[in-house]
Design an enzyme around this catalytic site. Sequence first.
Site, short mmCIF file in Angstrom:
data_model
loop_
_atom_site.label_atom_id
_atom_site.label_comp_id
_atom_site.label_asym_id
_atom_site.label_seq_id
_atom_site.Cartn_x
_atom_site.Cartn_y
_atom_site.Cartn_z
N ASP A 136 61.73 51.02 14.71
CA ASP A 136 60.67 50.12 15.16
C ASP A 136 61.08 48.68 14.87
O ASP A 136 61.29 48.29 13.72
CB ASP A 136 59.36 50.44 14.44
CG ASP A 136 58.16 49.84 15.11
OD1 ASP A 136 58.22 48.66 15.50
OD2 ASP A 136 57.15 50.54 15.26
N SER A 139 54.16 47.85 19.94
CA SER A 139 54.68 49.22 19.77
C SER A 139 53.86 50.26 20.52
O SER A 139 54.39 51.32 20.87
CB SER A 139 54.72 49.59 18.28
OG SER A 139 55.64 48.79 17.58
N ASP A 144 60.16 47.17 11.27
CA ASP A 144 59.22 46.27 11.92
C ASP A 144 58.41 45.49 10.89
O ASP A 144 58.25 44.27 10.99
CB ASP A 144 58.30 47.10 12.82
CG ASP A 144 57.22 46.28 13.49
OD1 ASP A 144 57.55 45.49 14.38
OD2 ASP A 144 56.04 46.46 13.12
N HIS A 164 57.14 39.80 17.35
CA HIS A 164 58.14 40.56 18.10
C HIS A 164 58.97 39.61 18.96
O HIS A 164 58.54 38.50 19.29
CB HIS A 164 57.47 41.60 19.00
CG HIS A 164 56.76 42.66 18.24
ND1 HIS A 164 55.95 43.60 18.86
CD2 HIS A 164 56.71 42.95 16.92
CE1 HIS A 164 55.46 44.42 17.94
NE2 HIS A 164 55.90 44.03 16.75
#
Length: 494
Positions: free
Chosen positions: A66, A116, A331, A452
């Site tokens: 992730d 995600s 992540d 992100h």
Amino acid sequence: MKNIQLRSVAIATTALATSLFAASAVAQDTGTTESWFDAGAKAVTERAVRPVNTKQAKNVILFVGDGMGISTLTAGRILEGQLQGKSGEENYLSFERFPYTALVKTYNVDAQVPDSAGTASALNTGVKTRIGAINTAPTQPNAQCAGAMDTALTPLAYYAEQAGMATGIVSTARLTHATPAAVYAHSPSRQWENDGELPEEAVTNGCRDIAQQMLDPIGGNGLEVALGGGRSNFLPDGTGEGRRKDGRDLTKEWLASDSRAAYVENEQRLAQIDIANTSRLLGLFDKSHMQFEAQRGDEQPDLAEMTEVAIKMLQKSDGGYYLMVEAGRIDHGHHGGSAKAALFDTVALSKAVRKAMEMVDLDETLILVTADHSHVFTMAGYPKRGNPIFGLVTGPYETEPTLAEDGKPYTTLAYQNGPGAVKGERKHLTEEDIADPMFKPQALVPTRSETHGGEDVALFAIGPWAHLVSGTMEQNVVFHIMDKALNLRKRAAD
């Protein structure tokens, strides 16, 4: 998302990391003209005779790092090598030697930079959808229950269960978090992890929280194994850790689903499981996300241990299996501006993939390794080869750290935004500063949580039909590669 605070208590992995902060680098072997030329020619020869496996796969394992963008792969590769006493750049993460690679476009249908939920839905259903939604149609409004189940998308695990396969999930995040939830659940909002998070509209229109959906049969007899974090979403409110308002204890319901079902909460109990005599295994090792690898104690298993147990559970199925394994905290490390947390979890993923490869027959098992999205994580500044990956930039022919225009040194790793942003004059960093387990590399734009990134991510493949992984593809194509390898939808329909 909360800023990440790594424990300052020195444990094994942090101690190893600290050794990387020394100013001196490993002596380099530059090689020769002949050695580089011969190595390149050998690589092409090996590729030219690479066989193509078009057998129907029996099993598929999808590994998801992730937030593991390209820069994370590079820095993680170097970290893994430096932990082994090498300069690092020559190292390969376990899956980077897979024979087939592609670039994957990650945008959601309504977002240039994705989350995600939408990306994991694309991987698991073959359809791109909205940001923040799990396995709902791209036309379905976000966080609206009405109509959501009428057009819900079918995840790969549902087809697998219908075809008589075993299914499982492993994650270092909460098992109700976006990526693992996309294996088994449907929700127009990723936030609906327990019933207390459901708005009145969702309850009125029949939507259910994600945690309770993990007990569903999903087209067959349900998940055979589920290992990760998120205990609070499965326990009733008033029990210390629980957050459920309906009074249900889903761990007890899991145990009641089969006389040979088992539930564990720590590494020791996981190691004691009688796999041969266990039909369904649930492991919840933290009330929320599991610990970062860089701070993990001996109460929680690492990703490789959970992967090993999951494969052993699923290998009992004569019909094959589908397993999704997520390194979820890469992540979270990035969101908190902690490159150390993110990269140690990247190395942990490499270890888990290596363990899987030792356990399976690659002639019948397709293994895919990818990321759901990237991060605004950078690696730059012309450091010399072998420069400590967490260290200050020192050039190839310099003995002291390189200075920026403000006369101060800077780190190789940084972020475009995040909690590490400097307010006011930039500090003159020292080796002691960057050795601090809670050190955050500098960020440019001050944000509560680093965000992100929107660039493509890598996809690595080995096993049956792995050769379909090539070029640049939309993220939903990954599902169709798995479907093709397993001949799955046809088998499920028969």
